[in-house]
Scaffold this motif. Structure first.
Motif, PDB file in Angstrom:
ATOM      1  N   GLY A  32       0.781  -1.215   0.000  1.00  0.00           N
ATOM      2  CA  GLY A  32       0.000   0.000   0.000  1.00  0.00           C
ATOM      3  C   GLY A  32       0.817   1.271   0.000  1.00  0.00           C
ATOM      4  O   GLY A  32       0.282   2.363  -0.097  1.00  0.00           O
ATOM      5  N   GLN A  33       2.129   1.146   0.083  1.00  0.00           N
ATOM      6  CA  GLN A  33       2.987   2.323   0.189  1.00  0.00           C
ATOM      7  C   GLN A  33       3.702   2.577  -1.129  1.00  0.00           C
ATOM      8  O   GLN A  33       4.130   1.655  -1.808  1.00  0.00           O
ATOM      9  N   ILE A  34       3.813   3.841  -1.511  1.00  0.00           N
ATOM     10  CA  ILE A  34       4.620   4.207  -2.673  1.00  0.00           C
ATOM     11  C   ILE A  34       6.039   4.372  -2.164  1.00  0.00           C
ATOM     12  O   ILE A  34       6.303   5.224  -1.335  1.00  0.00           O
ATOM     13  N   VAL A  35       6.928   3.550  -2.647  1.00  0.00           N
ATOM     14  CA  VAL A  35       8.300   3.623  -2.180  1.00  0.00           C
ATOM     15  C   VAL A  35       9.127   4.445  -3.148  1.00  0.00           C
ATOM     16  O   VAL A  35       9.925   5.262  -2.760  1.00  0.00           O
ATOM     17  N   SER A 104      11.783   9.194 -10.034  1.00  0.00           N
ATOM     18  CA  SER A 104      11.587   9.809  -8.722  1.00  0.00           C
ATOM     19  C   SER A 104      10.156  10.291  -8.610  1.00  0.00           C
ATOM     20  O   SER A 104       9.675  11.027  -9.477  1.00  0.00           O
ATOM     21  N   GLN A 105       9.506   9.893  -7.541  1.00  0.00           N
ATOM     22  CA  GLN A 105       8.136  10.345  -7.297  1.00  0.00           C
ATOM     23  C   GLN A 105       8.111  11.519  -6.316  1.00  0.00           C
ATOM     24  O   GLN A 105       7.083  11.826  -5.730  1.00  0.00           O
ATOM     25  N   GLY A 106       9.262  12.174  -6.176  1.00  0.00           N
ATOM     26  CA  GLY A 106       9.339  13.380  -5.357  1.00  0.00           C
ATOM     27  C   GLY A 106       8.820  13.157  -3.943  1.00  0.00           C
ATOM     28  O   GLY A 106       9.077  12.132  -3.324  1.00  0.00           O
ATOM     29  N   SER A 107       8.072  14.127  -3.459  1.00  0.00           N
ATOM     30  CA  SER A 107       7.570  14.053  -2.086  1.00  0.00           C
ATOM     31  C   SER A 107       6.453  13.029  -1.912  1.00  0.00           C
ATOM     32  O   SER A 107       5.986  12.807  -0.795  1.00  0.00           O
ATOM     33  N   LEU A 108       6.042  12.377  -2.998  1.00  0.00           N
ATOM     34  CA  LEU A 108       5.019  11.324  -2.891  1.00  0.00           C
ATOM     35  C   LEU A 108       5.619  10.008  -2.395  1.00  0.00           C
ATOM     36  O   LEU A 108       4.885   9.117  -1.965  1.00  0.00           O
ATOM     37  N   GLU A 109       6.927   9.876  -2.476  1.00  0.00           N
ATOM     38  CA  GLU A 109       7.564   8.638  -2.044  1.00  0.00           C
ATOM     39  C   GLU A 109       7.337   8.410  -0.555  1.00  0.00           C
ATOM     40  O   GLU A 109       7.311   9.350   0.239  1.00  0.00           O
ATOM     41  N   PRO A 137       5.225  16.492  -7.176  1.00  0.00           N
ATOM     42  CA  PRO A 137       5.795  17.654  -6.496  1.00  0.00           C
ATOM     43  C   PRO A 137       6.940  17.297  -5.560  1.00  0.00           C
ATOM     44  O   PRO A 137       7.080  16.158  -5.129  1.00  0.00           O
ATOM     45  N   GLY A 138       7.733  18.295  -5.260  1.00  0.00           N
ATOM     46  CA  GLY A 138       8.730  18.195  -4.202  1.00  0.00           C
ATOM     47  C   GLY A 138       9.908  17.290  -4.495  1.00  0.00           C
ATOM     48  O   GLY A 138      10.169  16.911  -5.635  1.00  0.00           O
ATOM     49  N   ARG A 139      10.598  16.963  -3.414  1.00  0.00           N
ATOM     50  CA  ARG A 139      11.798  16.121  -3.471  1.00  0.00           C
ATOM     51  C   ARG A 139      11.556  14.822  -2.727  1.00  0.00           C
ATOM     52  O   ARG A 139      10.841  14.781  -1.736  1.00  0.00           O
ATOM     53  N   PRO A 141      12.823  11.551  -0.384  1.00  0.00           N
ATOM     54  CA  PRO A 141      13.647  11.537   0.832  1.00  0.00           C
ATOM     55  C   PRO A 141      15.148  11.583   0.548  1.00  0.00           C
ATOM     56  O   PRO A 141      15.928  12.026   1.383  1.00  0.00           O
ATOM     57  N   ASP A 142      15.553  11.141  -0.649  1.00  0.00           N
ATOM     58  CA  ASP A 142      16.966  11.193  -1.033  1.00  0.00           C
ATOM     59  C   ASP A 142      17.348  12.527  -1.656  1.00  0.00           C
ATOM     60  O   ASP A 142      18.492  12.726  -2.067  1.00  0.00           O
ATOM     61  N   GLY A 143      16.375  13.443  -1.803  1.00  0.00           N
ATOM     62  CA  GLY A 143      16.666  14.778  -2.308  1.00  0.00           C
ATOM     63  C   GLY A 143      16.446  14.986  -3.788  1.00  0.00           C
ATOM     64  O   GLY A 143      16.723  16.064  -4.311  1.00  0.00           O
ATOM     65  N   ASP A 144      15.929  13.979  -4.500  1.00  0.00           N
ATOM     66  CA  ASP A 144      15.715  14.113  -5.938  1.00  0.00           C
ATOM     67  C   ASP A 144      14.355  14.733  -6.227  1.00  0.00           C
ATOM     68  O   ASP A 144      13.356  14.388  -5.597  1.00  0.00           O
ATOM     69  N   LEU A 145      14.320  15.646  -7.196  1.00  0.00           N
ATOM     70  CA  LEU A 145      13.057  16.227  -7.628  1.00  0.00           C
ATOM     71  C   LEU A 145      12.185  15.160  -8.268  1.00  0.00           C
ATOM     72  O   LEU A 145      12.692  14.224  -8.892  1.00  0.00           O
TER      73      LEU A 145
END
Length: 170
Positions: A32-35, A104-109, A137-139, A141-145
């Motif tokens: 259920g989690q987007i990693v 990268s799924q940004g801040s959705l990860e 949107p966003g970055r 957790p590893d800092g990627d846009l």
């Protein structure tokens, strides 16, 4: 531009590319989690290691000739390639290529799918409005846009053209 692309294709060498996804990872067990692709430390699960071994056995059985093997820097991708190559008796070293990492799924990860993809929510509205150009949107957790599908396509195209079609890679 289109004609220039067509002329360039005629001068390129022919290649056959197999795109193989990594085996099941520990993160895949959190359904259920987007990693997201930028969590590069996530290892394979025991099932993922078995899947990689079975892949290698299949490649060996099929007698596939391999000139080069590339994997992203993600632990799960490298391990899948290493196990599969060992089982297939492929002797080439696995070349690590960061451009092959998942998008990268940004801040959705690391957020819950039900929350991110809520009916009528901003993500689904963004996807509907912008299609393959929608950028999360966003970055991460590893800092990627966050990357759109278009961003990933451009990244993959640069890898394929530079490493596979130029005659200098593989």
């Amino acid at each position: 531009q289109r004609r220039a692309d067509q002329r360039a294709r005629g001068s390129r060498r022919r290649v056959r590319v197999l795109l193989i996804r990594h085996g099941e990872s520990e993160a895949n067990l959190q359904a259920g989690q987007i990693v997201g692709g930028r969590d590069v430390a996530t290892p394979l699960s025991a099932t993922g290691e078995e899947q990689a071994r079975l892949l290698g056995e299949r490649l060996l059985r099929d007698g596939l000739r391999v000139d080069a093997v590339y994997a992203s820097h993600a632990v799960r991708a490298r391990k899948t390639a290493d196990i599969a190559c060992a089982a297939a008796a492929i002797r080439q070293r696995v070349r690590i290529e960061p451009r092959l990492v998942e998008f990268s799924q940004g801040s959705l990860e690391r957020r819950w799918r039900a929350e991110v993809y809520a009916a009528g929510g901003p993500v689904l509205r963004g996807i509907a409005a912008h299609s393959l150009f929608y950028r999360p949107p966003g970055r991460s957790p590893d800092g990627d846009l966050g990357e759109s599908q278009w961003d990933v396509e451009r990244r993959m195209r640069s890898f394929i053209e530079a490493e596979l079609l130029s005659g200098e890679g593989g």
